[in-house]
Design a protein around this motif. Sequence first.
Motif, PDB file in Angstrom:
ATOM      1  N   ARG A  61       0.829  -1.205   0.000  1.00 21.84           N
ATOM      2  CA  ARG A  61       0.000   0.000   0.000  1.00 21.84           C
ATOM      3  C   ARG A  61       0.867   1.259   0.000  1.00 21.84           C
ATOM      4  O   ARG A  61       2.045   1.218   0.334  1.00 21.84           O
ATOM      5  N   LEU A  62       0.242   2.361  -0.362  1.00 21.46           N
ATOM      6  CA  LEU A  62       0.972   3.633  -0.428  1.00 21.46           C
ATOM      7  C   LEU A  62       1.616   3.968   0.911  1.00 21.46           C
ATOM      8  O   LEU A  62       2.752   4.439   0.957  1.00 21.46           O
ATOM      9  N   VAL A  63       0.892   3.714   2.010  1.00 24.42           N
ATOM     10  CA  VAL A  63       1.412   4.072   3.334  1.00 24.42           C
ATOM     11  C   VAL A  63       2.558   3.161   3.772  1.00 24.42           C
ATOM     12  O   VAL A  63       3.253   3.469   4.745  1.00 24.42           O
ATOM     13  N   ASP A  64       2.756   2.057   3.072  1.00 23.51           N
ATOM     14  CA  ASP A  64       3.816   1.115   3.445  1.00 23.51           C
ATOM     15  C   ASP A  64       5.204   1.577   2.988  1.00 23.51           C
ATOM     16  O   ASP A  64       6.207   1.049   3.458  1.00 23.51           O
ATOM     17  N   PHE A  65       5.247   2.524   2.074  1.00 27.92           N
ATOM     18  CA  PHE A  65       6.515   2.980   1.514  1.00 27.92           C
ATOM     19  C   PHE A  65       6.934   4.282   2.191  1.00 27.92           C
ATOM     20  O   PHE A  65       6.198   5.261   2.186  1.00 27.92           O
ATOM     21  N   ASP A  66       8.141   4.284   2.758  1.00 26.91           N
ATOM     22  CA  ASP A  66       8.692   5.484   3.395  1.00 26.91           C
ATOM     23  C   ASP A  66      10.001   5.835   2.699  1.00 26.91           C
ATOM     24  O   ASP A  66      11.050   5.262   3.011  1.00 26.91           O
ATOM     25  N   PRO A  67       9.970   6.761   1.733  1.00 24.95           N
ATOM     26  CA  PRO A  67      11.185   7.083   0.983  1.00 24.95           C
ATOM     27  C   PRO A  67      12.270   7.723   1.841  1.00 24.95           C
ATOM     28  O   PRO A  67      13.457   7.555   1.559  1.00 24.95           O
ATOM     29  N   ARG A  68      11.878   8.447   2.877  1.00 23.90           N
ATOM     30  CA  ARG A  68      12.888   9.081   3.734  1.00 23.90           C
ATOM     31  C   ARG A  68      13.644   8.046   4.556  1.00 23.90           C
ATOM     32  O   ARG A  68      14.869   8.121   4.693  1.00 23.90           O
ATOM     33  N   ALA A  69      12.910   7.096   5.092  1.00 22.25           N
ATOM     34  CA  ALA A  69      13.554   6.030   5.878  1.00 22.25           C
ATOM     35  C   ALA A  69      14.133   4.944   4.977  1.00 22.25           C
ATOM     36  O   ALA A  69      14.858   4.071   5.447  1.00 22.25           O
ATOM     37  N   ARG A  70      13.767   4.975   3.687  1.00 20.77           N
ATOM     38  CA  ARG A  70      14.189   3.952   2.710  1.00 20.77           C
ATOM     39  C   ARG A  70      13.714   2.567   3.137  1.00 20.77           C
ATOM     40  O   ARG A  70      14.493   1.596   3.172  1.00 20.77           O
ATOM     41  N   THR A  71      12.447   2.471   3.437  1.00 20.79           N
ATOM     42  CA  THR A  71      11.888   1.193   3.895  1.00 20.79           C
ATOM     43  C   THR A  71      10.512   0.958   3.279  1.00 20.79           C
ATOM     44  O   THR A  71       9.844   1.885   2.824  1.00 20.79           O
ATOM     45  N   ILE A  72      10.106  -0.307   3.292  1.00 20.29           N
ATOM     46  CA  ILE A  72       8.721  -0.667   3.023  1.00 20.29           C
ATOM     47  C   ILE A  72       8.264  -1.599   4.143  1.00 20.29           C
ATOM     48  O   ILE A  72       9.055  -2.372   4.686  1.00 20.29           O
ATOM     49  N   VAL A  73       6.987  -1.498   4.488  1.00 20.17           N
ATOM     50  CA  VAL A  73       6.397  -2.362   5.513  1.00 20.17           C
ATOM     51  C   VAL A  73       5.618  -3.467   4.815  1.00 20.17           C
ATOM     52  O   VAL A  73       4.781  -3.193   3.950  1.00 20.17           O
ATOM     53  N   ILE A  74       5.893  -4.694   5.175  1.00 22.16           N
ATOM     54  CA  ILE A  74       5.169  -5.851   4.655  1.00 22.16           C
ATOM     55  C   ILE A  74       4.233  -6.311   5.761  1.00 22.16           C
ATOM     56  O   ILE A  74       4.676  -6.713   6.838  1.00 22.16           O
ATOM     57  N   THR A  75       2.934  -6.214   5.499  1.00 24.30           N
ATOM     58  CA  THR A  75       1.960  -6.516   6.540  1.00 24.30           C
ATOM     59  C   THR A  75       1.926  -8.004   6.875  1.00 24.30           C
ATOM     60  O   THR A  75       2.290  -8.853   6.060  1.00 24.30           O
ATOM     61  N   GLN A  76       1.464  -8.290   8.072  1.00 24.40           N
ATOM     62  CA  GLN A  76       1.411  -9.665   8.567  1.00 24.40           C
ATOM     63  C   GLN A  76       0.388 -10.494   7.797  1.00 24.40           C
ATOM     64  O   GLN A  76      -0.672 -10.013   7.400  1.00 24.40           O
ATOM     65  N   THR A  77       0.741 -11.748   7.534  1.00 27.65           N
ATOM     66  CA  THR A  77      -0.178 -12.715   6.945  1.00 27.65           C
ATOM     67  C   THR A  77      -0.094 -14.005   7.757  1.00 27.65           C
ATOM     68  O   THR A  77       0.709 -14.105   8.690  1.00 27.65           O
ATOM     69  N   LYS A  78      -0.895 -14.982   7.378  1.00 25.91           N
ATOM     70  CA  LYS A  78      -0.840 -16.262   8.102  1.00 25.91           C
ATOM     71  C   LYS A  78       0.482 -16.981   7.837  1.00 25.91           C
ATOM     72  O   LYS A  78       0.860 -17.890   8.574  1.00 25.91           O
ATOM     73  N   PHE A  79       1.174 -16.573   6.768  1.00 24.39           N
ATOM     74  CA  PHE A  79       2.450 -17.217   6.439  1.00 24.39           C
ATOM     75  C   PHE A  79       3.647 -16.458   7.008  1.00 24.39           C
ATOM     76  O   PHE A  79       4.739 -17.001   7.088  1.00 24.39           O
TER      77      PHE A  79
END
Length: 221
Positions: A61-79
């Motif tokens: 998602r758009l909110v998962d990308f932080d260009p300043r921190a140079r990170t992306i968040v991968i949300t939790q799944t059952k796997f």
Amino acid sequence: SPYIRRQPHIYTPEQVRLMMKRSRQLPHRDSYAALRSQTFETMIGLAFCTGLRPAEVCKLRLVDFDPRARTIVITQTKFSPQRVLPLHSTVVRALERYLKARRRIIPFGDHFFVGRCGGPLTPKKINKPFHSLVRGIEPNGARPMVRFGDLRHTFATRMISGWSRQGKPVPHYLVLLSRYMGHKKFNATWWYISPDCSSLKSAMLLFRQFQQNQTTNDSTL
């Protein structure tokens, strides 16, 4: 585990560059078609550089990308548990370029990579266009066709092979890789070490020794 996995295709850097080049050459009949070209080019590059699962790429998602921190968040799944992945500066710039075009052409929707109506893509939806990008690429695995998901295997195999050749502490690095790729069980990382690949033999032996040590330590607790 009694489940037998089929050996995946491992892409060469040349094959990945070819797929990205073909993405740019997709027909541009309208503004969305132009975005679709950039969408596939960026998705392929991101999967190759991070080893994300196809579903994780599609759910970003758009909110998962932080260009300043140079990170992306991968949300939790059952796997997989939620994780925050650091990105190389070149990956950040590529994502920013795509995001600029995406907001200009489709300024709505919460997902990072979107279809024509701003809705999320799915692994099934990207299969048909992806097949046109990999035409002529002969699989080196056990499947009759190469897959988008093979980019994940390629990422892991290239990392482990590189560490092995450089004499890095492979068991320690494998723990980090396991977390980076979102494996709930550390043994899942074993799948990425093929005893049939000469460049990974030393990594395989080190991993086996590490596993035996872990089992011994667990039994003494």
